[in-house]
Scaffold this active site. Structure first.
Site, short mmCIF file in Angstrom:
data_model
loop_
_atom_site.label_atom_id
_atom_site.label_comp_id
_atom_site.label_asym_id
_atom_site.label_seq_id
_atom_site.Cartn_x
_atom_site.Cartn_y
_atom_site.Cartn_z
N TYR A 1 142.76 27.89 109.49
CA TYR A 1 141.50 27.65 110.19
C TYR A 1 141.39 28.60 111.39
CZ TYR A 1 141.33 23.88 106.87
OH TYR A 1 141.32 23.18 105.68
N ARG B 1 151.43 12.37 103.61
CA ARG B 1 151.03 11.59 102.44
C ARG B 1 151.70 10.22 102.36
NH1 ARG B 1 152.32 16.32 98.33
NH2 ARG B 1 153.59 16.93 100.14
N HIS C 1 144.00 22.19 116.21
CA HIS C 1 144.44 22.59 114.87
C HIS C 1 144.57 24.12 114.86
CE1 HIS C 1 145.34 22.64 110.76
NE2 HIS C 1 144.37 21.91 110.26
N GLY C 2 145.82 24.57 115.05
CA GLY C 2 146.08 26.00 115.04
C GLY C 2 146.78 26.46 113.78
N ALA C 3 146.70 25.64 112.72
CA ALA C 3 147.48 25.87 111.50
C ALA C 3 146.58 26.07 110.29
CB ALA C 3 148.42 24.67 111.26
N GLN D 1 142.56 15.28 116.36
CA GLN D 1 142.82 16.68 116.04
C GLN D 1 141.49 17.44 116.04
OE1 GLN D 1 143.55 18.60 112.18
NE2 GLN D 1 145.62 19.04 112.92
N PRO E 1 147.92 14.54 110.79
CA PRO E 1 146.48 14.62 110.49
C PRO E 1 146.25 14.92 109.02
CG PRO E 1 147.23 16.62 111.59
CD PRO E 1 148.38 15.66 111.63
N ARG F 1 148.99 22.19 116.78
CA ARG F 1 149.69 22.23 115.48
C ARG F 1 149.67 23.65 114.96
NH1 ARG F 1 151.06 18.51 111.05
NH2 ARG F 1 150.24 19.18 109.03
#
Length: 357
Positions: A177, A313, A172-174, A98, A23, A224
């Site tokens: 956030y 990327r 999104h657990g990273a 996500q 993501p 994540r």
């Protein structure tokens, strides 16, 4: 020996290879948070990935971090995503949404609301807003009775994602956030059942994952995580104990996968690989660092027991990344100036590899 180009069964999906598109925020959504035709073209170009995980999608207006990011909290947004998922599927791909609740990493200039978080502790850094960079504001600490509704917002967005044609969702657990903020020992100063000892700090993550798995099925739900990561000023005490406890609880839910970032040393990550019995997606290079994930990094982690490898990327400038990895073709460089500028330049303008005549 397992290779990047072997298939893998992920829930009900058979992935044709083990390359995952990570993501990545690209801020190309419409002003109302709807997905656009350019977004459909962008993801369709990259559909040869075994799995695409979309950019972060806010589950509510208060969960929005940056302007230009898409949502899944209105019927119009759901409808706007259908051409995106249709385009990916038509090109033979699979895509998870996500779900990203920003928590304190937000600003009233973007949402019109004061952000919320586990505690009244601001993020470290400046935020993108419609009026330019702004210092992160102090969030309002959620009342204990409010916390479950924010955990449930992931499940509500997941239902909308499936309605919009996504094959599943990633929480999104990273990266600092909302879920990450609850895991943190400096962003989460609560004294109730959501703060303090490890068992309490993991509670929000487990409740969000449990609600989502119940809503759309565990086989359609991933998460994540960035163990020991420090983006937006978060810190985590007792990282091995914190994440071993979290993965133990998540294992009971039989989620489709856990997606780990290389935000701590390899020894700790290997311990977490042993603690998680299901599919592991490994992002082998720390996010936004000087190095991009390459074939050597991928092969290294496949050898250490990861089932899938995510590339970030490298997928921006190489829509045909899977083929380039398979055949050893050069990986094109990315123009970082176009990451968040909007428009199609640096978004739809990277070509597949051009063979000499």
């Amino acid at each position: 020996m397992t290779t990047l180009f072997d298939s893998h069964q992920l829930g009900d999906l058979k992935l044709p290879n083990r390359v995952v598109m990570a993501p990545m925020t690209r801020v190309r959504a419409a002003a109302d948070g709807s997905a656009t035709p350019s977004m459909a073209a962008y993801y369709a170009q990259r559909a040869t990935a075994g799995l695409i995980v979309s950019e972060g999608v806010q589950p509510s207006l208060i969960g929005q971090s940056n302007p230009g990011t898409p949502g899944l909290h209105t019927e119009e947004q759901v409808a706007s995503w259908r051409p995106v998922t249709d385009a990916v599927h038509t090109n033979g791909g699979r895509i998870f949404a996500q779900i990203m609740h920003s928590g304190r990493v937000s600003h009233p200039a973007t949402t019109g609301m004061r952000p919320v978080g586990p505690s009244a502790v601001p993020a470290v850094g400046e935020l993108f807003t419609p009026t330019g960079p702004q210092t992160a504001p102090t969030p309002r600490a959620l009342e204990t009775a409010e916390v479950p509704e924010h955990a449930e917002s992931y499940a509500q967005a997941a239902r909308r994602a499936i309605e919009a044609g996504f094959d599943g969702v990633e929480l999104h657990g990273a990266n600092g956030y909302l879920i990450s903020q609850f895991l943190s020992s400096n962003a989460n100063l609560r004294a109730d059942r959501y703060g303090g000892p490890v068992a309490n700090r993991i509670r929000f993550a487990v409740e969000a994952a449990s609600a989502t798995a119940e809503a759309v099925g565990a086989g359609r739900t991933g998460i994540r995580l960035s163990p020991g990561g420090t983006l937006w000023g978060v810190e985590e005490a007792d990282v091995p104990a914190l994440y071993t406890a979290l993965l133990t609880e998540l294992a009971r839910l039989e989620l489709a996968y856990v997606h780990l970032e290389a935000t701590i040393d390899e020894e700790v990550l290997l311990g977490l690989r042993r603690a998680w019995p299901g599919t592991l997606i490994m992002n082998p290079v720390a996010p936004m660092g000087p190095k991009q994930t390459g074939r050597e990094d991928a092969d290294h982690w496949l050898g250490l027991g990861a089932e899938l490898i995510s590339f970030g990327r490298a997928f921006i400038a190489n829509p045909d990344l899977v083929e380039r990895l398979r055949t050893g073709l050069p990986i094109a460089p990315v123009d970082e100036a176009t990451f968040y500028q909007g428009g199609d330049a640096g978004y739809l303008t990277y070509p597949a590899y051009q063979y000499a005549a």
